[in-house]
Structure formats: C-alpha cells, structure tokens
Motif scaffolding. Structure first.
Motif, PDB file in Angstrom:
ATOM      1  N   GLU A   1       0.821  -1.219   0.000  1.00 45.40           N
ATOM      2  CA  GLU A   1       0.000   0.000   0.000  1.00 45.40           C
ATOM      3  C   GLU A   1       0.852   1.266   0.000  1.00 45.40           C
TER       4      GLU A   1
ATOM      5  N   GLN B   1       2.498   3.475  -3.328  1.00 43.62           N
ATOM      6  CA  GLN B   1       1.835   4.562  -4.040  1.00 43.62           C
ATOM      7  C   GLN B   1       1.840   5.891  -3.275  1.00 43.62           C
TER       8      GLN B   1
ATOM      9  N   ARG C   1       6.839   8.031   1.113  1.00 43.23           N
ATOM     10  CA  ARG C   1       6.539   6.771   1.783  1.00 43.23           C
ATOM     11  C   ARG C   1       7.617   6.346   2.781  1.00 43.23           C
TER      12      ARG C   1
END
Length: 254
Positions: free
Chosen positions: A97, A100, A104
């Motif tokens: 997850e 994207q 991150r």
C-alpha cells in the motif's frame, strides 16, 4: 525528545526482538519511560510484552496508512514504564500500500513525531529484511543498534546492512548514527565465539558494545511467559547482561 533507536539486521534469528524487549525493560528499570515500536509483521515484540494482538483495534499498520492517530496506536503494556505501538500480520500489506504514497519512506517518522517527546527512549524492533518498513524505521531513528549473533554467517550480511544505512544517511536521514554492535548468543567457552568477538571488535572498534549477551535459556523461557527476563528471573545471566547493556547505553548518551 526521546532518543529513537532502531534495532536492525536483515538476518533473522540474531536476537533483535529479544534485545528490543529486554533492553526496553532494563531501561524502564533505570527510571526511563520507554516506547517499543514493533515494526515486524511477526509481532513477537508485541506478544513478548504481554499484548494480545487479536484484541487490538489499532496497530502500527493503521498508523502508517493513516487510519488512526499516533496516540491511538500507543498501548500500555503490563510492565511499568513501557508502552508499545504493536504490530500485526497486516503490516505485510503495508509494504504494498505504501508504494503509491508520497514520502513513503517518512511515514513512520511522521507517526512517531507527536509522541516521541513523551518518552526517554523509543526502541524500534525491525523485521529481518531491508524492505520499506525497515527503511522507514531507519529514516525515523536517531541511531541504529545492530545485534550480531556469534556465528560466521551472521557477519556475512553486515556489509549490505551498512551500505543501506549509508544510503539512508545520505538521502533520507543525515543525522542517523550507528549506536553500536551488540554481540548476542555468546558462549565464552567456544573458540569460534571468541574469534568472532575479536573480529567484530577489530573492524568496528569503539562501535562495539562492551556488554555481550550470553547464551542463556532463561531468555527463551521468559518469552514463553510473555515477560521480559528481568521480570521473569532478575538474577539470571540474561537479565544481568541486558541491565549492563542498558547502563552502557544510558552512559553513552548522557
């Protein structure tokens, strides 16, 4: 602000979780407020600190993907002075997850930022990999402690880990330091273990903790009772070793 220390080594079975649990308990025994962050989908640090992960609404997974606030992810453990952000097998899905997401690599840093000031030490138990969750842990941390099992195979992967730390330091977290190498599962009667200790000491010099964690059956027994070894048997060799390590860490950072 509390000092954030990631326990990392991509090799499994070197004593990361055992060190996270027992170092946290020893730091708490020295009157420090400690937060353990379980960043391993196996969730052994969570269960080892008496948390029933089946009963949890929020874990590190919900925190990372923005489904709960940082404070909602923190739970008290049964042990005074130790809180935890627990893990869950769902954390495996976070790897996918987060691909994207913007920034991150900094999601764990963002999660910890609002709560770090409440603690003296934040101990992150990393998974045995160099995936995105471990990268998040190293990006969030002030320093990394590297448990090294007294076996030659345990030395082979160190260069890859050190290279990862170097990349993260240059691109994501310029203040990241190596807190030190701690030798685990040490048996002074074995020539091989003494050779490995000398080799690690030769290569990394003052970065090697003086304290070594000796092979001790009580450490394994305490985990089956979901207790740090200090609570299970304070007079055991394992409890004494981890108290020595905690004192050495505190002294180093004082």
């Amino acid at each position: 602000m509390g000092r954030i220390i990631a326990l990392a080594n991509q090799k499994g079975g070197v004593g990361k979780t055992t060190t996270a649990i027992n170092l946290a308990a020893s730091l708490a025994a020295l009157d420090n407020k400690v937060l353990v962050v379980d960043a391993d989908p196996q969730a052994n640090a969570s269960s080892g600190l008496g948390i029933d992960i089946r009963q949890l609404k929020n874990t590190i997974y919900e925190g990372l993907i923005g489904k709960c606030t940082p404070r909602e992810a923190v739970y008290r453990t049964p042990f005074e002075g130790i809180d935890i952000i627990p893990s869950h097998i769902n954390l495996v899905g976070a790897e996918v997850e987060m691909v994207q997401m913007d920034n991150r690599e900094k999601k764990l840093r963002d999660l910890l930022h609002p709560v770090t000031s409440m603690y003296d030490y934040v101990i992150i138990d990393c998974s045995p990999s160099l995936g995105i969750i471990t990268v998040n842990a190293l990006t969030a941390a002030d320093s990394v402690m590297i448990p090294v099992q007294c076996e030659y195979f345990a030395l082979e992967g160190l260069s890859k880990l050190l290279n990862t730390i170097k990349i993260i330091k240059s691109k994501l977290n310029r203040s990241l330091e190596i807190e030190g190498f701690v030798l685990t599962m040490y048996d002074s009667r074995l020539r091989l273990h003494n050779q490995i200790y000398e080799e690690v000491k030769h290569h990394f010099k003052e970065l090697v903790f003086t304290t070594v964690i000796q092979r001790n059956i009580t450490l394994s027994e305490s985990q089956s009772f979901a207790q740090p070894v200090l609570m299970y048997d304070a007079g055991s060799r394992g409890a004494i070793n981890y108290m020595q390590l905690a004192r050495e860490l505190v002294e180093k950072n004082s």
